[in-house]
Design a protein around this motif. Structure first.
Motif, PDB file in Angstrom:
ATOM      1  N   ALA A 194      25.253   5.745 154.053  1.00  0.00           N
ATOM      2  CA  ALA A 194      26.426   5.084 153.854  1.00  0.00           C
ATOM      3  C   ALA A 194      27.516   5.719 154.736  1.00  0.00           C
ATOM      4  N   VAL A 195      28.639   4.954 154.834  1.00  0.00           N
ATOM      5  CA  VAL A 195      29.905   5.490 155.361  1.00  0.00           C
ATOM      6  C   VAL A 195      30.980   5.251 154.786  1.00  0.00           C
ATOM      7  N   SER A 196      31.958   6.247 155.077  1.00  0.00           N
ATOM      8  CA  SER A 196      33.322   6.261 154.286  1.00  0.00           C
ATOM      9  C   SER A 196      34.451   5.077 154.939  1.00  0.00           C
ATOM     10  N   ALA A 197      34.704   4.419 154.016  1.00  0.00           N
ATOM     11  CA  ALA A 197      35.751   3.297 154.595  1.00  0.00           C
ATOM     12  C   ALA A 197      36.944   3.716 155.078  1.00  0.00           C
ATOM     13  N   GLY A 198      37.424   4.841 154.501  1.00  0.00           N
ATOM     14  CA  GLY A 198      38.699   5.310 155.025  1.00  0.00           C
ATOM     15  C   GLY A 198      38.980   6.474 156.120  1.00  0.00           C
ATOM     16  N   ALA A 199      37.726   6.816 156.261  1.00  0.00           N
ATOM     17  CA  ALA A 199      37.877   7.980 157.320  1.00  0.00           C
ATOM     18  C   ALA A 199      37.653   7.489 158.695  1.00  0.00           C
ATOM     19  N   GLY A 200      38.395   8.617 159.562  1.00  0.00           N
ATOM     20  CA  GLY A 200      38.148   8.663 161.195  1.00  0.00           C
ATOM     21  C   GLY A 200      39.296   9.017 161.799  1.00  0.00           C
ATOM     22  N   VAL A 201      39.683   8.661 162.969  1.00  0.00           N
ATOM     23  CA  VAL A 201      40.775   9.342 163.670  1.00  0.00           C
ATOM     24  C   VAL A 201      41.655   8.356 164.232  1.00  0.00           C
ATOM     25  N   GLU A 202      43.174   8.757 163.905  1.00  0.00           N
ATOM     26  CA  GLU A 202      43.986   8.098 164.270  1.00  0.00           C
ATOM     27  C   GLU A 202      44.928   8.986 165.562  1.00  0.00           C
ATOM     28  N   ILE A 203      45.019   7.896 166.542  1.00  0.00           N
ATOM     29  CA  ILE A 203      45.364   8.712 168.001  1.00  0.00           C
ATOM     30  C   ILE A 203      47.109   8.642 167.858  1.00  0.00           C
TER      31      ILE A 203
END
Length: 423
Positions: A361-370
Motif C-alpha cells: 500500500a502507498v500513502s495518498a498524501g505523503a511526499g515532498v514539496e519543493i
C-alpha cells in the motif's frame, strides 16, 4: 523442436537466435515449459552479448503473440499514446492525456504503479475519490470514444510473457539490457493497439537511465521497434537530474497537475506537457495544433473533468492530505544551483508515497514539496523542502536522505529540459 539449453548456448556463444528459436522459447516460457533458471541464463546472455535489430523485433513480436492485441478501430478517432521511462515528479500523463484529447484525438494510456523512487500514475489518480483504474476492455474502448482519454491498468492478457520476464529480470541482475528493456516496453504498447506512440526517455540521476548515450540507444531501439510493428513512433530525451515540478507524491502531484490544466503550474511541467502534446498531435495528423492555447483557454481542463467523471471520480472532491508535515531548511543564503532528483524520489518513498515491492500500500498524501526550486534564491534557515507523511516517525529517515541533495551557490546555468529528439 528446440531445447532451452540449445537456445541458451546459441546466445551464450554470441550467435543470433533464429525467429523460430525466439518464438519457441517465449511460448515455452509463458507456458512454464522453460524454467525460470533457464530464462535467467538466456537473459544474462542477452545482457552480455546484445541482440540484433531483427532479434529484438522477433522477441517483441513473440511477447505480443503470447497474449491479446487490442483492436481500437471502432473508436473512430486517431489513437496516440505516450510512455515515460519514469522519473521523480513525473506527473506529465495527468495533464497530457486530457490536453491531447481536447483536440479530438483518443489517448489510450495504460499505466502502472510506482516502485522504489519513481511514482506510479495509477497511484496518483486513485487519490481522486471514486476514480477507477480497473476498467474492462469494453469500458476502456467506450471511454476512448468518449471522452477520448483513458488512464487505467493494463489487462493481464496484454503481453503476459513480459509480465513473467519483467519480474525475473528484476531479481537476476538483467534489468539493464537495452534489448530486453525495449522489447518489454514496446510489446505492451504495441499490444495496446495504438496507432502512434511518443516516448519520453528520461536521463539523469532520478531516471532509470543515468547515461545520455545509453538513453539515446534505448530511444532509437524503441523507435525502430515501433516502426517495424506498424506503430508510428517518436522519442524525446528529457532531463531527469532535477525533479519535475515542485512535488513528488501522489495527491500532491495530482494537485499540481490540476494547476497546469488551469493554465498555471511549474514552467518545466508545462514545457514538457506542451512539447509531448505537440509530438502526439503531429503523429495524429495535426502538426499545426496549439496545445499551449488549449491549456490557456480551458479546453484541457474540460477534458480532464470529463475523463475523471467517466472513470468514476469526482473532479471537485478534496484530495487527501497527510496529517503531519515538517520542513527542511537551507544552511546558507544563495541560489539553489542543483537538486538531486534521485534523493528527492527516495525521500518521497521513505515518507510513504512509494513501495518497496509490488502489492504494498502507498500513502495518498505523503511526499515532498519543493519550496525553493533550482534557480531560486533562498535564505539561510528558510524552507527548501516541506515533507508530508501520515506517521511523523518517517521524517528522520527522509531528512537524512535529503542531506547533500541540494547545492546552494551564487549563480546557476539554465536547465535544458529537452535534450534530443528521435524519429
Amino acid at each position: 523442436m528446440f531445447s532451452a539449453v540449445d537456445v541458451i548456448r546459441t546466445k551464450r556463444d554470441d550467435l543470433e537466435l533464429s525467429t523460430e528459436q525466439i518464438n519457441w522459447v517465449i511460448d515455452a516460457y509463458t507456458k512454464g515449459v522453460v524454467a525460470d533458471e533457464q530464462m535467467s541464463a538466456l537473459a544474462m546472455a542477452i545482457l552480455l552479448n546484445g541482440a540484433s535489430d531483427r532479434e529484438i523485433s522477433d522477441w517483441t513480436a513473440a511477447m505480443i503473440a503470447s497474449g491479446d492485441r487490442l483492436d481500437l478501430s471502432r473508436v473512430g478517432k486517431p489513437t496516440v499514446d505516450k510512455h515515460s521511462t519514469g522519473g521523480v515528479g513525473d506527473k506529465i500523463t495527468l495533464p497530457l492525456a486530457p490536453l491531447v484529447a481536447a483536440f479530438g484525438v483518443a489517448v489510450p494510456q495504460l499505466s502502472g504503479r510506482g516502485l522504489g523512487h519513481t511514482g506510479g500514475t495509477l497511484d496518483k489518480l486513485e487519490t481522486i475519490p471514486g476514480f477507477r483504474t480497473d476498467l474492462s476492455t469494453t469500458e476502456f474502448i467506450d471511454r476512448l470514444a468518449d471522452p477520448g482519454a483513458v488512464v487505467c491498468a493494463a489487462s493481464d492478457r496484454l503481453a503476459p510473457a513480459d509480465r513473467r520476464l519483467y519480474a525475473l529480470r528484476d531479481v537476476t541482475g538483467t534489468v539493464e539490457s537495452i534489448p530486453l528493456i525495449a522489447s518489454s516496453i514496446m510489446s505492451k504498447k504495441i499490444a495496446e493497439g495504438t496507432d502512434a506512440l511518443v516516448l519520453d526517455v528520461k536521463v539523469g540521476s532520478g531516471a532509470f537511465m543515468k547515461d545520455f548515450a545509453m538513453a539515446k540507444r534505448l530511444a532509437e531501439t524503441m523507435v525502430r521497434l515501433g516502426d517495424a510493428h506498424g506503430v508510428r513512433c517518436r522519442a524525446l530525451l528529457t532531463d531527469m537530474s532535477t525533479p519535475l515540478g515542485r512535488t513528488a507524491g501522489n495527491a500532491l502531484e495530482v494537485a499540481e497537475s490540476v494547476e497546469v490544466l488551469a493554465g498555471g503550474g511549474p514552467a518545466d511541467v508545462v514545457e514538457l506537457t506542451v512539447a509531448l502534446a505537440a509530438e502526439m498531435l503531429a503523429l495524429a495528423g495535426m502538426p499545426d495544433a496549439d496545445p499551449a492555447a488549449a491549456l490557456a483557454d480551458g479546453r484541457a481542463m474540460d477534458a480532464w473533468r470529463a475523463m475523471v467523471v467517466a472513470q468514476g471520480g469526482d473532479p471537485d472532491a478534496e484530495l487527501p492530505r497527510a496529517p503531519e508535515s515538517e520542513v527542511v531548511v537551507a544552511e546558507r543564503d544563495g541560489i539553489v544551483t542543483s537538486m538531486d532528483a534521485y534523493a528527492v524520489g527516495v525521500a518521497a518513498w521513505r515518507l510513504g508515497a512509494g513501495r518497496a515491492r509490488q502489492g504494498e500500500a502507498v500513502s495518498a498524501g505523503a511526499g515532498v514539496e519543493i519550496v525553493a526550486a533550482v534557480g531560486e534564491h533562498v535564505s539561510a534557515g528558510a524552507p527548501v523542502f516541506r515533507l508530508h507523511a501520515d506517521d511523523p516517525e518517517r521524517f528522520d529517515l527522509a531528512r537524512r536522505t535529503l542531506t547533500g541533495a541540494v547545492d546552494i551557490g551564487d549563480s546557476v546555468n539554465s536547465r535544458e529540459l529537452i535534450l534530443d529528439r528521435i524519429g
